[in-house]
Motif scaffolding. Structure first.
Motif, PDB file in Angstrom:
ATOM      1  N   GLY A  77       0.805  -1.217   0.000  1.00 23.81           N
ATOM      2  CA  GLY A  77       0.000   0.000   0.000  1.00 23.81           C
ATOM      3  C   GLY A  77       0.837   1.266   0.000  1.00 23.81           C
ATOM      4  N   PRO A  78       0.162   2.411   0.085  1.00 23.09           N
ATOM      5  CA  PRO A  78       0.851   3.701   0.044  1.00 23.09           C
ATOM      6  C   PRO A  78       1.889   3.883   1.146  1.00 23.09           C
ATOM      7  CG  PRO A  78      -1.532   4.005  -0.139  1.00 23.09           C
ATOM      8  CD  PRO A  78      -1.293   2.555   0.154  1.00 23.09           C
ATOM      9  N   ALA A  79       1.601   3.408   2.355  1.00 20.55           N
ATOM     10  CA  ALA A  79       2.568   3.550   3.446  1.00 20.55           C
ATOM     11  C   ALA A  79       3.817   2.721   3.169  1.00 20.55           C
ATOM     12  CB  ALA A  79       1.943   3.137   4.773  1.00 20.55           C
ATOM     13  N   GLY A  80       3.633   1.528   2.617  1.00 16.55           N
ATOM     14  CA  GLY A  80       4.770   0.678   2.270  1.00 16.55           C
ATOM     15  C   GLY A  80       5.626   1.285   1.183  1.00 16.55           C
ATOM     16  N   SER A  84      25.889   1.777   0.313  1.00 15.90           N
ATOM     17  CA  SER A  84      25.389   0.900  -0.741  1.00 15.90           C
ATOM     18  C   SER A  84      24.350  -0.025  -0.102  1.00 15.90           C
ATOM     19  CB  SER A  84      26.521   0.066  -1.334  1.00 15.90           C
ATOM     20  OG  SER A  84      26.994  -0.873  -0.375  1.00 15.90           O
ATOM     21  N   GLN A  85      23.581  -0.706  -0.917  1.00 16.10           N
ATOM     22  CA  GLN A  85      22.626  -1.672  -0.372  1.00 16.10           C
ATOM     23  C   GLN A  85      23.366  -2.756   0.399  1.00 16.10           C
ATOM     24  OE1 GLN A  85      20.505  -2.806  -3.947  1.00 16.10           O
ATOM     25  NE2 GLN A  85      18.843  -1.363  -3.504  1.00 16.10           N
ATOM     26  N   ARG A  86      24.494  -3.175  -0.119  1.00 19.35           N
ATOM     27  CA  ARG A  86      25.290  -4.213   0.549  1.00 19.35           C
ATOM     28  C   ARG A  86      25.764  -3.729   1.929  1.00 19.35           C
ATOM     29  NH1 ARG A  86      27.388  -8.758  -2.014  1.00 19.35           N
ATOM     30  NH2 ARG A  86      26.921  -7.875  -4.046  1.00 19.35           N
ATOM     31  N   GLN A  87      26.204  -2.477   2.013  1.00 22.49           N
ATOM     32  CA  GLN A  87      26.677  -1.928   3.290  1.00 22.49           C
ATOM     33  C   GLN A  87      25.541  -1.813   4.306  1.00 22.49           C
ATOM     34  OE1 GLN A  87      28.356   1.625   1.538  1.00 22.49           O
ATOM     35  NE2 GLN A  87      30.434   1.009   2.140  1.00 22.49           N
ATOM     36  N   LEU A  88      24.398  -1.311   3.857  1.00 21.18           N
ATOM     37  CA  LEU A  88      23.275  -1.172   4.786  1.00 21.18           C
ATOM     38  C   LEU A  88      22.787  -2.541   5.239  1.00 21.18           C
ATOM     39  CD1 LEU A  88      21.310   0.494   6.407  1.00 21.18           C
ATOM     40  CD2 LEU A  88      19.851   0.656   4.367  1.00 21.18           C
ATOM     41  N   ALA A  89      22.697  -3.490   4.335  1.00 15.56           N
ATOM     42  CA  ALA A  89      22.266  -4.842   4.714  1.00 15.56           C
ATOM     43  C   ALA A  89      23.224  -5.438   5.751  1.00 15.56           C
ATOM     44  CB  ALA A  89      22.177  -5.735   3.486  1.00 15.56           C
ATOM     45  N   ILE A 103      12.976  -4.664  -0.988  1.00 18.01           N
ATOM     46  CA  ILE A 103      12.179  -3.743  -0.169  1.00 18.01           C
ATOM     47  C   ILE A 103      12.129  -2.377  -0.848  1.00 18.01           C
ATOM     48  CG2 ILE A 103      12.164  -2.428   1.996  1.00 18.01           C
ATOM     49  CD1 ILE A 103      13.256  -5.022   3.360  1.00 18.01           C
ATOM     50  N   GLU A 104      13.291  -1.877  -1.270  1.00 15.14           N
ATOM     51  CA  GLU A 104      13.342  -0.550  -1.896  1.00 15.14           C
ATOM     52  C   GLU A 104      12.562  -0.495  -3.202  1.00 15.14           C
ATOM     53  OE1 GLU A 104      17.621   1.081  -0.165  1.00 15.14           O
ATOM     54  OE2 GLU A 104      17.457   0.607  -2.295  1.00 15.14           O
ATOM     55  N   ARG A 105      12.522  -1.595  -3.934  1.00 16.58           N
ATOM     56  CA  ARG A 105      11.791  -1.637  -5.204  1.00 16.58           C
ATOM     57  C   ARG A 105      10.332  -2.019  -5.012  1.00 16.58           C
ATOM     58  NH1 ARG A 105      13.774  -5.781  -8.494  1.00 16.58           N
ATOM     59  NH2 ARG A 105      14.829  -6.694  -6.715  1.00 16.58           N
ATOM     60  N   THR A 106       9.914  -2.182  -3.775  1.00 16.39           N
ATOM     61  CA  THR A 106       8.556  -2.590  -3.385  1.00 16.39           C
ATOM     62  C   THR A 106       8.138  -3.907  -4.037  1.00 16.39           C
ATOM     63  OG1 THR A 106       7.416  -1.177  -5.010  1.00 16.39           O
ATOM     64  CG2 THR A 106       7.807  -0.240  -2.812  1.00 16.39           C
ATOM     65  N   VAL A 107       9.102  -4.811  -4.109  1.00 16.70           N
ATOM     66  CA  VAL A 107       8.824  -6.169  -4.564  1.00 16.70           C
ATOM     67  C   VAL A 107       8.617  -7.065  -3.342  1.00 16.70           C
ATOM     68  CG1 VAL A 107       9.825  -8.151  -5.816  1.00 16.70           C
ATOM     69  CG2 VAL A 107      10.180  -5.835  -6.664  1.00 16.70           C
ATOM     70  N   ARG A 108       9.132  -6.623  -2.210  1.00 15.19           N
ATOM     71  CA  ARG A 108       9.038  -7.357  -0.946  1.00 15.19           C
ATOM     72  C   ARG A 108       8.538  -6.398   0.127  1.00 15.19           C
ATOM     73  NH1 ARG A 108      12.325  -7.817   3.652  1.00 15.19           N
ATOM     74  NH2 ARG A 108      12.600  -9.888   4.517  1.00 15.19           N
ATOM     75  N   ARG A 109       7.656  -6.909   0.979  1.00 10.43           N
ATOM     76  CA  ARG A 109       7.184  -6.107   2.108  1.00 10.43           C
ATOM     77  C   ARG A 109       8.304  -5.907   3.113  1.00 10.43           C
ATOM     78  NH1 ARG A 109       1.861  -5.342   3.304  1.00 10.43           N
ATOM     79  NH2 ARG A 109       0.387  -6.274   1.868  1.00 10.43           N
ATOM     80  N   CYS A 110       8.273  -4.795   3.781  1.00 11.80           N
ATOM     81  CA  CYS A 110       9.211  -4.502   4.862  1.00 11.80           C
ATOM     82  C   CYS A 110       8.452  -4.717   6.167  1.00 11.80           C
ATOM     83  CB  CYS A 110       9.713  -3.061   4.750  1.00 11.80           C
ATOM     84  SG  CYS A 110      10.912  -2.617   6.004  1.00 11.80           S
ATOM     85  N   ASP A 111       8.759  -5.812   6.871  1.00 14.92           N
ATOM     86  CA  ASP A 111       8.026  -6.029   8.124  1.00 14.92           C
ATOM     87  C   ASP A 111       8.558  -5.103   9.207  1.00 14.92           C
ATOM     88  OD1 ASP A 111      10.202  -7.249   9.482  1.00 14.92           O
ATOM     89  OD2 ASP A 111       9.522  -9.267   9.011  1.00 14.92           O
ATOM     90  N   ILE A 112       7.861  -5.063  10.317  1.00 18.19           N
ATOM     91  CA  ILE A 112       8.188  -4.090  11.359  1.00 18.19           C
ATOM     92  C   ILE A 112       9.581  -4.320  11.933  1.00 18.19           C
ATOM     93  CG2 ILE A 112       7.111  -5.349  13.271  1.00 18.19           C
ATOM     94  CD1 ILE A 112       6.950  -1.554  12.686  1.00 18.19           C
TER      95      ILE A 112
END
Length: 93
Positions: free
Chosen positions: A9-12, A29-34, A52-61
């Motif tokens: 949804g919009p919040a995600g 980088s994504q690798r560094q943050l991960a 998560i960033e591409r909104t292909v996967r939900r970001c759980d709490i």
């Protein structure tokens, strides 16, 4: 019964964009943050972060809290644009 399709949804969407904006502003980088998220005890691959960033996967709490901590910000900061009408190109919630 087949699984339901993933709907973010919009919040995600707003949180995903806020994660990406903050990550790049911090110079990670994504690798560094991960790796930073994983070091905090929340295992995450750069592929999962990318999804998560591409909104292909939900970001759980749990992911959201760990990502925010790794970025040095409060989790609600990542959600703020979702709560602000018209912010980041997202419609009112």
């Amino acid at each position: 019964m087949p699984p339901r399709p993933l709907v973010i949804g919009p919040a995600g969407h707003a949180a995903a964009h806020a994660i990406e904006r903050t990550r790049t502003a911090r110079g990670y980088s994504q690798r560094q943050l991960a790796a930073r998220v994983t070091a905090l005890g929340q295992p995450m691959t750069f592929t999962a972060l990318s999804r998560i960033e591409r909104t292909v996967r939900r970001c759980d709490i749990d992911d959201l809290v760990a990502i925010a901590t790794a970025l040095g910000i409060a989790p609600q900061t990542l959600l703020a644009s979702a709560l602000t009408p018209g912010a980041a190109g997202v419609g009112e919630i």
